[in-house]
Design a protein around this motif. Structure first.
Motif, short mmCIF file in Angstrom:
data_model
loop_
_atom_site.label_atom_id
_atom_site.label_comp_id
_atom_site.label_asym_id
_atom_site.label_seq_id
_atom_site.Cartn_x
_atom_site.Cartn_y
_atom_site.Cartn_z
N GLU A 1 25.33 -3.05 7.89
CA GLU A 1 24.29 -2.21 7.32
C GLU A 1 23.31 -1.82 8.43
O GLU A 1 22.83 -2.69 9.17
CB GLU A 1 23.54 -2.94 6.21
CG GLU A 1 22.46 -2.08 5.56
CD GLU A 1 21.70 -2.79 4.45
OE1 GLU A 1 20.70 -2.23 3.97
OE2 GLU A 1 22.09 -3.92 4.09
N LYS B 1 28.60 5.71 8.36
CA LYS B 1 28.95 6.09 6.99
C LYS B 1 27.79 5.78 6.03
O LYS B 1 27.16 4.73 6.14
CB LYS B 1 30.19 5.32 6.54
CG LYS B 1 30.66 5.65 5.14
CD LYS B 1 31.83 4.78 4.74
CE LYS B 1 32.26 5.07 3.31
NZ LYS B 1 31.19 4.72 2.33
N SER B 2 27.52 6.70 5.11
CA SER B 2 26.60 6.43 4.02
C SER B 2 27.31 5.58 2.98
O SER B 2 28.48 5.82 2.68
CB SER B 2 26.13 7.75 3.39
OG SER B 2 25.51 7.50 2.15
N GLN B 3 26.61 4.59 2.41
CA GLN B 3 27.24 3.74 1.41
C GLN B 3 27.45 4.47 0.09
O GLN B 3 28.25 4.03 -0.74
CB GLN B 3 26.41 2.48 1.19
CG GLN B 3 26.56 1.45 2.31
CD GLN B 3 25.91 0.13 1.97
OE1 GLN B 3 24.70 0.05 1.79
NE2 GLN B 3 26.71 -0.92 1.89
N LYS B 4 26.76 5.58 -0.11
CA LYS B 4 26.90 6.27 -1.39
C LYS B 4 27.97 7.37 -1.34
O LYS B 4 28.25 8.01 -2.35
CB LYS B 4 25.57 6.89 -1.82
CG LYS B 4 25.14 8.12 -1.04
CD LYS B 4 23.87 8.71 -1.63
CE LYS B 4 23.50 10.02 -0.92
NZ LYS B 4 22.27 10.63 -1.50
N GLU B 5 28.56 7.59 -0.18
CA GLU B 5 29.56 8.64 -0.03
C GLU B 5 30.76 8.11 0.75
O GLU B 5 30.70 7.09 1.42
CB GLU B 5 28.97 9.86 0.70
CG GLU B 5 28.68 11.05 -0.20
CD GLU B 5 29.96 11.64 -0.83
OE1 GLU B 5 31.07 11.18 -0.52
OE2 GLU B 5 29.82 12.56 -1.64
N PHE C 1 18.86 10.60 5.98
CA PHE C 1 18.96 9.58 7.02
C PHE C 1 17.60 8.92 7.25
O PHE C 1 16.99 9.01 8.32
CB PHE C 1 19.49 10.15 8.34
CG PHE C 1 20.22 9.10 9.16
CD1 PHE C 1 21.60 9.02 9.12
CD2 PHE C 1 19.54 8.17 9.93
CE1 PHE C 1 22.29 8.04 9.84
CE2 PHE C 1 20.21 7.19 10.66
CZ PHE C 1 21.59 7.13 10.61
N PHE D 1 23.82 14.59 10.23
CA PHE D 1 23.97 14.02 8.89
C PHE D 1 23.22 14.87 7.85
O PHE D 1 23.68 15.03 6.72
CB PHE D 1 23.46 12.59 8.88
CG PHE D 1 24.00 11.77 10.02
CD1 PHE D 1 25.33 11.36 10.02
CD2 PHE D 1 23.21 11.44 11.11
CE1 PHE D 1 25.85 10.62 11.07
CE2 PHE D 1 23.71 10.71 12.17
CZ PHE D 1 25.03 10.29 12.15
N GLU E 1 17.85 5.61 2.15
CA GLU E 1 19.30 5.69 2.04
C GLU E 1 19.93 4.49 2.74
O GLU E 1 19.37 3.96 3.70
CB GLU E 1 19.82 6.98 2.70
CG GLU E 1 19.38 8.25 2.00
CD GLU E 1 19.82 9.49 2.75
OE1 GLU E 1 19.88 10.54 2.12
OE2 GLU E 1 20.10 9.40 3.97
N LYS E 2 21.08 4.07 2.27
CA LYS E 2 21.78 2.95 2.89
C LYS E 2 22.91 3.48 3.76
O LYS E 2 23.81 4.17 3.27
CB LYS E 2 22.32 1.99 1.83
CG LYS E 2 21.23 1.21 1.12
CD LYS E 2 21.82 0.15 0.21
CE LYS E 2 20.72 -0.69 -0.42
NZ LYS E 2 21.26 -1.75 -1.31
N TRP E 3 22.84 3.12 5.04
CA TRP E 3 23.85 3.56 6.00
C TRP E 3 24.56 2.35 6.59
O TRP E 3 23.98 1.26 6.71
CB TRP E 3 23.21 4.38 7.11
CG TRP E 3 22.78 5.73 6.63
CD1 TRP E 3 21.59 6.06 6.03
CD2 TRP E 3 23.55 6.94 6.68
NE1 TRP E 3 21.58 7.40 5.70
CE2 TRP E 3 22.76 7.95 6.09
CE3 TRP E 3 24.82 7.25 7.16
CZ2 TRP E 3 23.21 9.26 5.97
CZ3 TRP E 3 25.27 8.55 7.04
CH2 TRP E 3 24.47 9.55 6.45
N PHE F 1 22.16 14.73 3.65
CA PHE F 1 21.53 13.42 3.73
C PHE F 1 20.14 13.52 4.38
O PHE F 1 19.86 14.45 5.13
CB PHE F 1 22.38 12.44 4.53
CG PHE F 1 23.73 12.17 3.92
CD1 PHE F 1 23.86 11.28 2.87
CD2 PHE F 1 24.86 12.82 4.39
CE1 PHE F 1 25.10 11.04 2.30
CE2 PHE F 1 26.10 12.58 3.82
CZ PHE F 1 26.22 11.69 2.78
#
Length: 216
Positions: A212, A100-104, A170, A163, A174-176, A168
């Protein structure tokens, strides 16, 4: 001490345990050390407890793929699943990977069995997880299983194009986050043993407990 008082203390202890654990954001670093699995913590005494059969995962990322290498002790492989794109973990030994992306809110779920069956589901969010019909098309990814001398090794390669198709990049900008869950069935266990990296508390698909994923 009254039973009601004891119950109140136990519930309060469980709540504190869950809250404290929720604050910890573990990491899985691409190219770094292996993450060691712990059993799903349904009770305070389960915190940081190792499973009866050990598991670990290492991650690497190149320009095209996320690679995960899992090493799992397994005395008896059990797998009754018969179809790709199904809930493989309900029918025997299997591994789930949530990314999962932390922004979505978007959530990807990959599942594979030791007998080379695979699933991949895209969910709009952890509160909106819907599954298509068995056998429906899914993004291709690679799993190479090796079972020898009581060790199940799985080398997983997930194309980053999966992704990127959702907009994204990736990459390290980006934070995943990631959760890797092992479902271990055995005739020697009283019930299925569920373990994960990082350790989950109750719901393994709860993003609050995901690690993370550090990309360099």
């Amino acid at each position: 001490m009254k039973k009601s008082t004891v119950l109140t203390i136990l519930l309060a202890g469980t709540a504190v345990f869950a809250a404290d654990n929720r604050l910890i954001r573990h990491t899985l670093e691409a190219g770094g050390q292996a993450g060691e699995f712990r059993i799903t913590a349904g009770k305070p005494e389960h915190f940081n407890r190792k499973p009866s059969e050990q598991s670990s995962v290492k991650a690497t990322v190149d320009k095209d793929n996320l690679h995960l290498c899992l090493t799992m002790t397994d005395g008896d492989i059990i797998s009754e699943a018969v179809s790709d794109q199904s809930s493989l973990h309900r029918f025997g030994d299997a591994v789930q990977i949530f990314i999962k992306s932390q922004k979505e809110t978007y959530l990807w779920e990959f599942i594979f069995s030791p007998k080379n069956l695979k699933s991949c589901f895209f969910h709009l969010g952890p509160g909106a997880m819907f599954y298509p019909e068995v056998g429906s098309k899914f993004p291709e990814y690679t799993v190479k299983n090796s079972i020898k001398d009581g060790i199940w090794r799985a080398d997983v390669s997930i194309p980053l194009s999966i992704f990127r198709a959702k907009g994204f990049k990736f990459d390290k900008d980006e934070k995943w986050t990631i959760m890797i869950v092992r479902h271990n069935y055995s005739r020697k266990h009283a019930q299925r043993e569920t373990s994960s990296y990082p350790q989950a508390v109750g719901n393994t698909a709860d993003p609050d407990y995901f690690a993370e994923l550090i990309i360099k």
